[in-house]
Design an enzyme around this catalytic site. Structure first.
Site, PDB file in Angstrom:
ATOM      1  CE1 TYR A 115      72.662  80.774 -80.602  1.00  0.00           C
ATOM      2  CE2 TYR A 115      71.080  79.014 -80.903  1.00  0.00           C
ATOM      3  CZ  TYR A 115      71.467  80.174 -80.277  1.00  0.00           C
ATOM      4  OH  TYR A 115      70.659  80.741 -79.324  1.00  0.00           O
ATOM      5  NE  ARG A 135      68.313  84.174 -86.734  1.00  0.00           N
ATOM      6  CZ  ARG A 135      67.346  83.768 -85.899  1.00  0.00           C
ATOM      7  NH1 ARG A 135      66.540  84.661 -85.346  1.00  0.00           N
ATOM      8  NH2 ARG A 135      67.197  82.505 -85.598  1.00  0.00           N
ATOM      9  NE  ARG A 167      92.529  81.082 -74.519  1.00  0.00           N
ATOM     10  CZ  ARG A 167      92.898  82.196 -73.912  1.00  0.00           C
ATOM     11  NH1 ARG A 167      94.178  82.506 -73.785  1.00  0.00           N
ATOM     12  NH2 ARG A 167      91.996  83.009 -73.399  1.00  0.00           N
ATOM     13  CE  LYS A 211      69.344  81.407 -83.063  1.00  0.00           C
ATOM     14  NZ  LYS A 211      68.849  81.689 -81.728  1.00  0.00           N
ATOM     15  CD  GLU A 241      66.508  89.036 -77.265  1.00  0.00           C
ATOM     16  OE1 GLU A 241      65.927  88.541 -78.241  1.00  0.00           O
ATOM     17  OE2 GLU A 241      67.714  89.344 -77.270  1.00  0.00           O
ATOM     18  CG  LEU A 275      68.008  86.537 -82.532  1.00  0.00           C
ATOM     19  CD1 LEU A 275      69.477  86.617 -82.938  1.00  0.00           C
ATOM     20  CD2 LEU A 275      67.626  85.112 -82.218  1.00  0.00           C
TER      21      LEU A 275
HETATM   22  N1  PDD Z   1      66.504  80.974 -79.562  1.00  0.00           N
HETATM   23  N2  PDD Z   1      65.731  85.933 -78.783  1.00  0.00           N
HETATM   24  C1  PDD Z   1      66.712  85.125 -78.350  1.00  0.00           C
HETATM   25  C2  PDD Z   1      67.690  85.643 -77.361  1.00  0.00           C
HETATM   26  C3  PDD Z   1      66.810  83.803 -78.833  1.00  0.00           C
HETATM   27  O1  PDD Z   1      67.799  83.006 -78.402  1.00  0.00           O
HETATM   28  C4  PDD Z   1      65.835  83.337 -79.754  1.00  0.00           C
HETATM   29  C5  PDD Z   1      65.882  81.944 -80.323  1.00  0.00           C
HETATM   30  C6  PDD Z   1      64.820  84.220 -80.168  1.00  0.00           C
HETATM   31  C7  PDD Z   1      63.761  83.814 -81.165  1.00  0.00           C
HETATM   32  O2  PDD Z   1      64.295  83.706 -82.463  1.00  0.00           O
HETATM   33  P1  PDD Z   1      63.669  82.693 -83.521  1.00  0.00           P
HETATM   34  O3  PDD Z   1      62.242  83.031 -83.640  1.00  0.00           O
HETATM   35  O4  PDD Z   1      64.423  82.972 -84.769  1.00  0.00           O
HETATM   36  O5  PDD Z   1      63.877  81.293 -82.986  1.00  0.00           O
HETATM   37  C8  PDD Z   1      64.809  85.513 -79.669  1.00  0.00           C
HETATM   38  C9  PDD Z   1      66.662  79.628 -80.082  1.00  0.00           C
HETATM   39  C10 PDD Z   1      65.363  78.960 -80.373  1.00  0.00           C
HETATM   40  C11 PDD Z   1      67.566  78.839 -79.139  1.00  0.00           C
HETATM   41  O6  PDD Z   1      68.522  79.433 -78.684  1.00  0.00           O
HETATM   42  O7  PDD Z   1      67.337  77.652 -78.922  1.00  0.00           O
END
Ligand code: PDD
Length: 286
Positions: free
Chosen positions: A33, A52, A101, A150, A182, A206
């Site tokens: 996503y 990405r 499945r 992601k 993170e 990420l």
């Molecule tokens: N999340 N690390 C993780 C685990 C994340 O899920 C996200 C983003 C980030 C920051 O990435 P970016 O700057 O590209 O948004 C870092 C999104 C916003 C979410 O899951 O809603």
């Protein structure tokens, strides 16, 4: 108001949108996503998110659902149809379904499922939460080893947010082998003696789109940046801390595990980076 959402080529009222119960995104979290923010009705760093997304798909040998140009058109159309001035566009691609499945991937001609929807968030830029700053707790990082992809495996991050909520905090930072990886949905930073410290890119975190832009802007503003592993103890002893993400931009952190940072209010570097990020990224929004 009923939202208009996008599912596999169609724009539909959210109540009419359907995905198969055999979809591998639903059964196996076999999906990736992106979340792109919208400010002033325009997309922030669409290019970064598109690049990405392609990388996530390639890493999982998943087919691209459509071209980057088509994706941009869908994003823009949903923003327009739903009258979004400030908010988010959520995009998900799953490996689809061949009607049953099975752990084995379906045949290559199985169509990926592409879903997009908007989230209206008035006041996203001028956020009261950012003015207050976030309180965070630290938790163990027990996620899988490819956090650079992601994927929609968000159960543990979701549990982390709940642990934070139960502890009276706003979010959690995760720790693996003694070092902060993170935040549950953001990248983590602290500032000590004017130096911004954040974990280097690897499969452990990420590769945040906001992280990339903010680090570039920090260097342009002559701020010192160190990409290295760090402990939660270092962060607790810092002058200030913050997180970055597409959904909250630069979010000051004012407390870690009950320890107030500085005077317990958002620090000057986090506040400045938030301002610079909002200003610069809006100039380039499309
Ligand atoms: N999340 N690390 C993780 C685990 C994340 O899920 C996200 C983003 C980030 C920051 O990435 P970016 O700057 O590209 O948004 C870092 C999104 C916003 C979410 O899951 O809603």
């Amino acid at each position: 108001m009923t939202r208009t959402v996008y599912v596999n080529g169609e724009y539909l009222p959210e109540t009419e949108a359907k995905v198969s119960i055999f979809d591998r995104g639903f059964l196996m979290a076999d999906a990736v996503y992106e979340v792109t923010s919208v400010l002033g009705g325009k997309l922030i760093d669409f290019e970064g998110h598109a690049v990405r997304l392609k990388r996530s798909l390639d890493e999982l040998e998943m087919a691209e659902p459509c071209s980057k140009e088509e994706l941009l058109e869908i994003h823009r159309k949903l923003v327009e149809l739903n009258g979004i001035d400030e908010g988010l566009v959520y995009l998900q691609v799953s490996r689809g379904s061949d009607g049953d499945r099975d752990f084995v991937f379906p045949s290559e001609d199985t169509k990926p499922t592409l879903v997009l929807f908007t989230q209206n968030k008035p006041g996203l830029a001028d956020s009261p939460a950012a003015k207050k700053g976030a309180k965070i707790i630290s938790i163990e990082d027990i996620r899988w080893g490819r956090r650079d992809i992601k994927t929609v495996q968000l159960l543990y991050p979701s549990m982390g947010k709940m642990m934070a909520k139960k502890a009276g905090a706003d979010d959690a930072w995760m720790i693996e082998d003694g070092h902060v990886t993170e935040g549950t949905s953001n990248n983590a930073y602290f500032v000590k003696d004017g130096v911004i410290v954040t974990r280097p890119l690897s499969n452990d975190i990420l590769h945040g789109i906001t992280r990339k832009a903010v680090l570039r802007m920090a260097e342009e503003a002559q701020l010192k940046v160190e990409e290295r592993l760090f402990t939660i103890e270092e962060a607790k002893a810092a002058d200030e801390a913050f997180t970055t993400s597409a959904s909250a931009f630069v979010m000051p952190v004012v407390e870690i595990d009950g320890v107030a940072l500085g005077d317990g209010t958002p620090g000057p570097i986090a506040k400045r980076l938030r301002e610079i990020y909002l200003e610069e990224s809006m100039k380039e929004a499309i």
